[in-house]
Motif scaffolding. Structure first.
Motif, mmCIF file in Angstrom:
data_model
loop_
_atom_site.group_PDB
_atom_site.id
_atom_site.type_symbol
_atom_site.label_atom_id
_atom_site.label_comp_id
_atom_site.label_asym_id
_atom_site.label_seq_id
_atom_site.Cartn_x
_atom_site.Cartn_y
_atom_site.Cartn_z
ATOM 1 N N VAL A 246 -5.980 -4.158 -2.565
ATOM 2 C CA VAL A 246 -5.987 -2.949 -1.736
ATOM 3 C C VAL A 246 -5.438 -3.247 -0.345
ATOM 4 O O VAL A 246 -4.555 -2.548 0.167
ATOM 5 C CB VAL A 246 -7.414 -2.362 -1.633
ATOM 6 N N MET A 247 -5.937 -4.303 0.277
ATOM 7 C CA MET A 247 -5.493 -4.638 1.631
ATOM 8 C C MET A 247 -4.027 -5.075 1.641
ATOM 9 O O MET A 247 -3.251 -4.669 2.515
ATOM 10 C CB MET A 247 -6.386 -5.731 2.212
ATOM 11 N N GLY A 248 -3.649 -5.895 0.662
ATOM 12 C CA GLY A 248 -2.278 -6.404 0.616
ATOM 13 C C GLY A 248 -1.255 -5.299 0.468
ATOM 14 O O GLY A 248 -0.240 -5.269 1.173
ATOM 15 N N LEU A 249 -1.517 -4.362 -0.437
ATOM 16 C CA LEU A 249 -0.566 -3.278 -0.656
ATOM 17 C C LEU A 249 -0.431 -2.383 0.577
ATOM 18 O O LEU A 249 0.677 -2.036 0.984
ATOM 19 C CB LEU A 249 -0.996 -2.436 -1.858
ATOM 20 N N VAL A 250 -1.559 -2.020 1.181
ATOM 21 C CA VAL A 250 -1.515 -1.122 2.342
ATOM 22 C C VAL A 250 -0.748 -1.755 3.494
ATOM 23 O O VAL A 250 0.073 -1.104 4.153
ATOM 24 C CB VAL A 250 -2.943 -0.736 2.776
ATOM 25 N N PHE A 251 -0.966 -3.031 3.748
ATOM 26 C CA PHE A 251 -0.275 -3.693 4.859
ATOM 27 C C PHE A 251 1.227 -3.798 4.602
ATOM 28 O O PHE A 251 2.038 -3.625 5.522
ATOM 29 C CB PHE A 251 -0.858 -5.088 5.097
ATOM 30 N N GLN A 252 1.633 -4.074 3.363
ATOM 31 C CA GLN A 252 3.057 -4.243 3.081
ATOM 32 C C GLN A 252 3.822 -2.922 3.182
ATOM 33 O O GLN A 252 4.967 -2.889 3.623
ATOM 34 C CB GLN A 252 3.271 -4.841 1.681
ATOM 35 N N LEU A 253 3.182 -1.825 2.781
ATOM 36 C CA LEU A 253 3.872 -0.531 2.771
ATOM 37 C C LEU A 253 4.112 0.012 4.173
ATOM 38 O O LEU A 253 4.855 0.972 4.348
ATOM 39 C CB LEU A 253 3.067 0.487 1.954
ATOM 40 N N ALA A 254 3.512 -0.616 5.165
ATOM 41 C CA ALA A 254 3.669 -0.145 6.544
ATOM 42 C C ALA A 254 4.901 -0.720 7.234
ATOM 43 O O ALA A 254 5.398 -0.141 8.200
ATOM 44 C CB ALA A 254 2.428 -0.505 7.353
ATOM 45 N N HIS A 255 5.403 -1.847 6.757
ATOM 46 C CA HIS A 255 6.501 -2.502 7.475
ATOM 47 C C HIS A 255 7.625 -3.008 6.575
ATOM 48 O O HIS A 255 8.719 -3.307 7.067
ATOM 49 C CB HIS A 255 5.968 -3.685 8.288
#
Length: 358
Positions: A246-255
């Motif tokens: 969950v954390m990994g996907l959300v962070f990657q989709l931002a940048h």
């Protein structure tokens, strides 16, 4: 890198001063605080209550093994939501107008197995300044040698498959945070360009809270339930696989989506944009119109607003996003957004595929 990276603002852009004035006027006209409001505190309470309830249900051991496993997975998901909705605002100083309250709630980061002191340096100071600049922004160095996200990185044979193994690899990010990442960053000479002399208390905090976390989530079930050691470890890993994904996907989709830039400093080692323009080119939103995404993700689906105004609570991002978007259009700057989570996911997949070969 040893050179000090600077943003030179060669075009003398007034974008940030203009948008900051408009945003300030919005809060003055509405006569509201830039910090968290009642809605935010209700949301934070829901996630914290859910987190502790799930843990209590697990150690009370009233359920069959498959249900216990499901509870562990849900606990991992709630851990991520606490990180998004409580820890993140607190560590940026936007949760409350009271600095002591922010400091107290920043310690909830220990509930997800991470160190708030290290995060403050690597994320608040380094990532928010040098966003998407390879060699400076360590947040885009997901798994060096395994994930390639820049042409500046050396290509190896394994990278040709990265678009296939990257997503399962993201599920390990929480375990890496717990057992490797915080220690590595704490003891390396620099985090990005930041060189800090750590207070002695932070050495204690780093080891004490990591050990406490492991005792609570491994020792607790071993001592208080009739689960075997291997069942406890399966539950522990399931928790972290869920949290990490969950954390990994959300962070990657931002940048790291197709439209975002990965700027390279010029021959003098500088970025020729103003800092705020750089943020607009390297940051993306997704699912901006989804009330569910906004509720669950703590504003991390509106990273443009967050990167320009990290001291403003995410609860206000939907309102100020209109101001930012209109001002960006007036200055002919990008306002990058994917309409849906899955659209952003596909865009990130395409990025992984792009850098897998060339």
């Amino acid at each position: 890198m040893t050179a000090k990276l600077k943003f030179t603002n060669l075009r003398r852009s007034s974008f940030f001063s203009t948008v900051r004035e408009k945003v300030d006027n919005y809060f003055q006209e509405k006569d509201i605080s830039k910090h968290g409001n009642t809605a935010l505190w209700i949301k934070a309470s829901i996630f914290l209550f859910g987190y502790f309830l799930l843990y209590i249900l697990i150690i009370s051991n009233p359920f069959p093994i498959p249900v216990m496993l499901l509870l562990a997975i849900l606990l991992g998901v709630f851990s991520a939501f606490i990180g998004f909705n409580v820890c993140h605002d607190a560590m940026h100083g936007s949760l409350s107008a009271n600095a002591k309250v922010n400091k107290a709630f920043s310690y909830t980061f220990h509930l997800v197995g991470a160190n708030p002191y290290v995060w403050n340096i690597s994320h608040n100071i380094v990532h928010h300044t040098y966003t998407n600049v390879a060699g400076h922004d360590e947040d885009i160095e997901i798994a060096p040698g395994l994930i390639r996200l820049s042409k500046e990185e050396k290509l190896n044979k394994l990278h040709r498959f990265q678009h296939l193994y990257a997503f399962p690899l993201y599920s390990l990010s929480s375990l890496s945070w717990l057992f490797r990442k915080d220690y590595k960053k704490f003891f390396q000479a620099k985090i990005g360009q930041h060189q800090a002399k750590h207070p002695k208390i932070e050495y204690f905090n780093l080891f004490f809270f990591k050990l406490l976390y492991c005792f609570i989530f491994i020792g607790g079930p071993l001592l208080l339930t009739d689960l075997s050691w291997w069942q406890v470890l399966i539950g522990f890993f399931a928790l972290h696989f869920a949290q990490g994904l969950v954390m990994g996907l959300v962070f990657q989709l931002a940048h790291l989506v197709e439209e975002t830039a990965l700027p390279v400093p010029n021959k003098d080692g500088n970025i020729e944009d103003a800092w705020a323009e750089h943020q607009m080119k390297t940051t993306a939103n997704f699912s901006s119109k989804s009330k569910l995404a906004s509720f669950l993700l703590g504003g991390l689906n509106r990273q443009i607003e967050h990167h320009l105004f990290p001291k403003i609570s995410h609860i206000h991002y939907p309102a100020i996003s209109k101001i930012i978007k209109e001002t960006a259009e007036a200055y002919k700057l990008p306002y990058i957004e994917n309409n849906t989570f899955f659209g952003a996911l596909k865009s990130h997949y395409n990025i992984l595929k792009r850098f897998s070969t060339g």
